[in-house]
Design an enzyme around this catalytic site. Structure first.
Site, PDB file in Angstrom:
ATOM      1  N   CYS A 191    -100.995  87.282  15.266  1.00 53.97           N
ATOM      2  CA  CYS A 191    -100.159  88.075  14.325  1.00 53.97           C
ATOM      3  C   CYS A 191     -99.714  87.643  12.823  1.00 53.97           C
ATOM      4  O   CYS A 191     -99.267  88.479  12.263  1.00 53.97           O
ATOM      5  CB  CYS A 191     -98.682  88.560  15.122  1.00 53.97           C
ATOM      6  SG  CYS A 191     -97.618  86.891  15.124  1.00 53.97           S
ATOM      7  N   ALA A 216     -92.555  50.833  34.199  1.00 53.81           N
ATOM      8  CA  ALA A 216     -93.655  51.772  34.808  1.00 53.81           C
ATOM      9  C   ALA A 216     -95.139  51.220  34.494  1.00 53.81           C
ATOM     10  O   ALA A 216     -95.700  50.954  35.578  1.00 53.81           O
ATOM     11  CB  ALA A 216     -93.731  52.988  33.812  1.00 53.81           C
ATOM     12  N   CYS A 243     -94.854  86.021  18.235  1.00 55.80           N
ATOM     13  CA  CYS A 243     -95.467  86.859  19.247  1.00 55.80           C
ATOM     14  C   CYS A 243     -95.497  85.931  20.462  1.00 55.80           C
ATOM     15  O   CYS A 243     -95.854  86.330  21.575  1.00 55.80           O
ATOM     16  CB  CYS A 243     -96.824  87.481  18.936  1.00 55.80           C
ATOM     17  SG  CYS A 243     -97.976  86.311  18.603  1.00 55.80           S
ATOM     18  N   HIS A 287     -90.375  69.883  29.565  1.00 54.72           N
ATOM     19  CA  HIS A 287     -89.805  70.101  28.185  1.00 54.72           C
ATOM     20  C   HIS A 287     -90.789  70.352  27.103  1.00 54.72           C
ATOM     21  O   HIS A 287     -90.567  70.184  25.763  1.00 54.72           O
ATOM     22  CB  HIS A 287     -89.054  68.603  27.716  1.00 54.72           C
ATOM     23  CG  HIS A 287     -87.721  68.497  28.451  1.00 54.72           C
ATOM     24  ND1 HIS A 287     -87.429  67.185  28.732  1.00 54.72           N
ATOM     25  CD2 HIS A 287     -87.003  69.068  29.321  1.00 54.72           C
ATOM     26  CE1 HIS A 287     -86.179  67.369  29.484  1.00 54.72           C
ATOM     27  NE2 HIS A 287     -85.995  68.483  30.087  1.00 54.72           N
ATOM     28  N   ASN A 330     -91.718  64.113  29.387  1.00 57.16           N
ATOM     29  CA  ASN A 330     -92.453  63.753  28.176  1.00 57.16           C
ATOM     30  C   ASN A 330     -92.971  64.909  27.350  1.00 57.16           C
ATOM     31  O   ASN A 330     -93.931  65.330  28.168  1.00 57.16           O
ATOM     32  CB  ASN A 330     -93.110  62.486  28.410  1.00 57.16           C
ATOM     33  CG  ASN A 330     -92.362  61.294  28.789  1.00 57.16           C
ATOM     34  OD1 ASN A 330     -90.976  61.263  28.552  1.00 57.16           O
ATOM     35  ND2 ASN A 330     -93.038  60.488  29.414  1.00 57.16           N
ATOM     36  N   ASP A 348     -95.666  64.080  24.989  1.00 56.99           N
ATOM     37  CA  ASP A 348     -96.680  63.349  24.629  1.00 56.99           C
ATOM     38  C   ASP A 348     -97.738  63.638  25.731  1.00 56.99           C
ATOM     39  O   ASP A 348     -97.593  64.644  26.673  1.00 56.99           O
ATOM     40  CB  ASP A 348     -96.455  61.989  24.514  1.00 56.99           C
ATOM     41  CG  ASP A 348     -96.272  61.461  26.081  1.00 56.99           C
ATOM     42  OD1 ASP A 348     -96.815  61.254  26.689  1.00 56.99           O
ATOM     43  OD2 ASP A 348     -95.249  60.554  25.906  1.00 56.99           O
TER      44      ASP A 348
END
Length: 250
Positions: free
Chosen positions: A158, A239, A132, A121, A104, A106
């Site tokens: 930069c 979950a 840069c 990810h 995730n 988040d």
């Protein structure tokens, strides 16, 4: 979905394990109201192809569009709160060695108080310079939901355009985060796979890696997935329901 008794075999595995790795996917945050990547293609964004919003080519074509999309997604996350599953992992992590690696982008694990070893990810809240590579604080300016294009801020080092911190299609995973996830499963006695469909590699290969090093694997997901056959135990719950029940039974 109502609470169901925690399988006794899962309780025993969790009680006896001194090192646990938890691998989380989109289902971990779904009960906080966070849409999956493609489900978030609604309203202003419904006509755009994901490849235009999450790829190096899309960025090269229209970086203002891509930055606007990710700012909007980050705002949706800011409006959401960690669910009972996130909070249960924090409680468990305070008691044993528990590593969390997530797909995730988040920050709900962290906002619940957990330490996360790996965002494989990337993260919506870790932008970096597209030239840069320096990382910077996320853009916290108010989001106008009727505007799709937003000019990216300039790099403080930069001056190049900052880009979202999420990993795009066709990009390699951040090596340090990937290696941290691998190390966690290779050294765990128990691996919980929570809310991931098991179709995105190489993350989907971690349960098999865990099995090969002797860990027991438990899948927590309300539906069958591509990695269900790799699990020693499959618990069909969500979950936010399953994790608090499991931690409460320890």
């Amino acid at each position: 979905m109502t609470a169901a008794p925690v399988p006794s075999a899962v309780v025993e595995l969790a009680r006896s394990a001194s090192r646990v790795a938890v691998l989380t996917g989109a289902g971990m945050s779904a009960e906080s109201g966070i849409a999956t990547f493609r489900d978030a293609q609604t309203g202003l964004w419904s006509s755009f192809d994901p490849a235009d919003l999450a790829s190096p080519d899309g960025w090269a074509r229209d970086m203002d569009l891509v930055w606007g999309w990710y700012r909007w997604r980050a705002e949706l996350v800011r409006r959401s709160e960690p669910n009972a599953g996130h909070r249960a992992l924090t409680e468990w992590q305070n008691k044993i060695h528990l590593d969390i690696a997530t797909q995730n982008v988040d920050d709900l694990h962290e906002r619940a108080g957990s330490s996360v070893i790996s965002h494989v990810h990337g993260s919506l809240f870790d932008p970096r310079c597209s030239e840069c590579g320096v990382h910077s604080q996320p853009d916290a300016e108010p989001v106008d939901e009727n505007v799709d294009r937003v000019v990216p801020p300039s790099c403080p080092e930069c001056g190049g355009p900052m880009r979202p911190g999420a990993v795009w299609f066709g990009e390699p995973l951040p090596q340090d985060h990937w290696l941290a996830a691998v190390h966690a499963v290779e050294n765990a006695e128990l691996v919980l796979v929570v809310g991931t469909s098991g179709v995105v590699f190489p993350f989907a290969g971690l349960p098999a890696m865990a099995r090969s090093t002797g860990a027991r694997v438990v899948e927590i997901n309300p539906v069958e997935t591509e990695i269900s056959d790799m699990a020693d135990h499959r618990w069909r719950t969500t979950a936010a329901i399953g994790l608090p029940a499991l931690v409460g039974s320890l």
